[in-house]
Motif scaffolding. Structure first.
Motif, PDB file in Angstrom:
ATOM      1  N   PRO A  16       0.841  -1.208   0.000  1.00 28.07           N
ATOM      2  CA  PRO A  16       0.000   0.000   0.000  1.00 28.07           C
ATOM      3  C   PRO A  16       0.872   1.253   0.000  1.00 28.07           C
ATOM      4  O   PRO A  16       1.971   1.227   0.553  1.00 28.07           O
ATOM      5  N   PRO A  17       0.469   2.353  -0.635  1.00 32.33           N
ATOM      6  CA  PRO A  17      -0.855   2.569  -1.236  1.00 32.33           C
ATOM      7  C   PRO A  17      -0.958   2.115  -2.697  1.00 32.33           C
ATOM      8  O   PRO A  17      -1.954   2.369  -3.340  1.00 32.33           O
ATOM      9  N   TYR A  18       0.090   1.435  -3.226  1.00 28.72           N
ATOM     10  CA  TYR A  18       0.108   1.064  -4.639  1.00 28.72           C
ATOM     11  C   TYR A  18      -0.436  -0.337  -4.878  1.00 28.72           C
ATOM     12  O   TYR A  18      -0.674  -0.728  -6.017  1.00 28.72           O
ATOM     13  N   ASP A  59      -8.874  10.832   6.661  1.00 32.52           N
ATOM     14  CA  ASP A  59      -8.860  11.808   5.572  1.00 32.52           C
ATOM     15  C   ASP A  59      -8.654  13.214   6.109  1.00 32.52           C
ATOM     16  O   ASP A  59      -7.866  13.999   5.559  1.00 32.52           O
ATOM     17  N   ALA A 116       1.963   8.533   1.959  1.00 34.10           N
ATOM     18  CA  ALA A 116       2.729   8.143   0.769  1.00 34.10           C
ATOM     19  C   ALA A 116       1.929   8.310  -0.511  1.00 34.10           C
ATOM     20  O   ALA A 116       2.503   8.453  -1.597  1.00 34.10           O
ATOM     21  N   SER A 117       0.599   8.297  -0.395  1.00 33.30           N
ATOM     22  CA  SER A 117      -0.251   8.432  -1.581  1.00 33.30           C
ATOM     23  C   SER A 117      -0.465   9.880  -1.990  1.00 33.30           C
ATOM     24  O   SER A 117      -1.085  10.151  -3.010  1.00 33.30           O
ATOM     25  N   GLU A 118       0.052  10.823  -1.189  1.00 30.75           N
ATOM     26  CA  GLU A 118      -0.101  12.259  -1.460  1.00 30.75           C
ATOM     27  C   GLU A 118       1.276  12.850  -1.770  1.00 30.75           C
ATOM     28  O   GLU A 118       2.039  13.156  -0.853  1.00 30.75           O
ATOM     29  N   THR A 132       6.503   5.840  -9.227  1.00 29.41           N
ATOM     30  CA  THR A 132       5.779   6.225  -8.015  1.00 29.41           C
ATOM     31  C   THR A 132       6.172   7.611  -7.524  1.00 29.41           C
ATOM     32  O   THR A 132       5.751   8.029  -6.444  1.00 29.41           O
ATOM     33  N   ASN A 160       0.944   5.121   5.109  1.00 31.54           N
ATOM     34  CA  ASN A 160       0.533   4.711   3.769  1.00 31.54           C
ATOM     35  C   ASN A 160      -0.291   5.801   3.093  1.00 31.54           C
ATOM     36  O   ASN A 160      -0.135   6.065   1.892  1.00 31.54           O
ATOM     37  N   LEU A 161      -1.181   6.440   3.847  1.00 29.45           N
ATOM     38  CA  LEU A 161      -1.977   7.529   3.288  1.00 29.45           C
ATOM     39  C   LEU A 161      -1.083   8.706   2.905  1.00 29.45           C
ATOM     40  O   LEU A 161      -1.272   9.323   1.848  1.00 29.45           O
ATOM     41  N   GLN A 204       8.585   5.218   2.825  1.00 25.61           N
ATOM     42  CA  GLN A 204       9.200   5.071   1.503  1.00 25.61           C
ATOM     43  C   GLN A 204      10.635   5.572   1.449  1.00 25.61           C
ATOM     44  O   GLN A 204      11.451   5.070   0.684  1.00 25.61           O
TER      45      GLN A 204
END
Length: 322
Positions: free
Chosen positions: A14-16, A243, A283-285, A84, A280-281, A311
């Motif tokens: 995650p998040p991939y 969020d 890393a997605s931003e 990524t 993880n959240l 990461q």
């Protein structure tokens, strides 16, 4: 020498993707164990698309009992970023911290390799690797790729790669034994790059590098994502409103934080789960993930959970040495 080659597994954390980091390490450990039993002299982890892949591969090799040298090469776009979003300089920082023997690029256009390796050799003490493709591919009428550089044209690029500090040369897509033969003839004319003396500088990374040099000013650390320091953030985490909690991290980076401190030490919070999920959240931003993380906890299980998913190269804070 025979190298055991480890490429992408098709799995992602995650998040991939959905694969836990520990499971990815085990996948690489299984492969590395077979290669070790076959007698390989070293390992090449290649075509890295995400830092988690490279980290898991190196840890998997070590878990399998491999103390052989490990070489790592990444794929990047024209801007020097992996798919990524990680800057290859940040990748090199993480790999150097993990004791990798050499680092470089593969499966890229030769001109991109030259440009990005020129950047890398200013910041790393590792030997560099150039393993590009034979120029940019063109698609033929039957759908097959045709590469622009013949063996002679490919080898003509050796001087610029050598000037960029490359010590290990090779070829990827579109190259043939003839390409490598011509490359070897020219590469022998150049003395290997003299590696710089180690520089005692703190170097961290998110998607981008952060060098803390003596002439730098204060480093700003965002502390609002600390449940002990922000009642609002603690409430959001307890309520599971991740969020909204993520907006707290984003606001800190927007306000100039160069590191983001994340602490989940609270009696009403599952620390390891909360740390893993929130990182993880983050890393997605990309706008948040570009800065390094400070994993803040006095509990080993929380620190371990954070280090498994982060990461880049992070800071560990509030550790107890009891």
């Amino acid at each position: 020498l025979v190298a055991g080659d480890l490429g992408p597994t098709g799995q992602a954390i995650p998040p991939y993707g959905e694969t836990p980091f520990e499971a990815l390490v085990d996948l690489y450990a299984e492969q590395a164990g077979v290669l070790l039993s076959a007698g390989v002299d070293l390992f090449l982890v290649e075509s890295v698309m995400a830092m988690a892949e490279a980290r898991a591969a190196v840890l998997g090799i070590r878990k399998a009992g491999g103390d052989k040298p490990v070489l790592v090469t990444c794929y990047c776009d024209d801007e020097g970023r992996t798919p990524t979003g990680t800057d290859v300089l940040a990748c090199a920082i993480v790999m150097q911290g993990m004791g990798v023997a050499a680092f470089g690029l593969n499966c890229v256009d030769p001109a991109v390799a030259e440009e990005q390796l020129t950047r890398l050799h200013l910041y790393t003490d590792m030997p560099l690797i150039a393993e590009p493709s034979a120029g940019l591919p063109e698609t033929l009428s039957d759908g097959t790729p045709a590469y622009q550089d013949n063996a002679v044209e490919f080898a003509k690029r050796v001087p610029s790669w050598a000037a960029a500090g490359v010590r290990i040369f090779g070829g990827c897509c579109g190259t043939t034994p003839e390409h490598i033969f011509e490359l070897a003839k020219i590469a022998g004319d150049y003395a290997p790059r003299r590696l710089p003396a180690p520089r005692h500088i703190t170097v961290l990374s998110g998607l981008e590098p952060l060098r803390i040099v003596p002439e730098a000013n204060f480093v700003n650390i965002g502390e609002r994502t600390n449940v002990a320091g922000s009642a609002k953030f603690a409430r959001l985490i307890r309520e599971g409103d991740y969020d909204e909690a993520l907006t707290v991290a984003r606001a800190q980076v927007d306000a100039g934080a160069q590191l983001v401190d994340v602490c989940m030490d609270d009696g009403l919070i599952d620390g390891p789960q909360a740390m893993r999920h929130f990182l993880n959240l983050m890393a997605s931003e990309p706008e948040i993930a570009r800065v390094p993380v400070m994993i803040d906890s006095s509990k080993w299980e929380v620190l371990e959970a954070g280090l498994q998913v982060v990461q880049g190269k992070s800071v560990v804070n509030s550790i107890s040495l009891k």
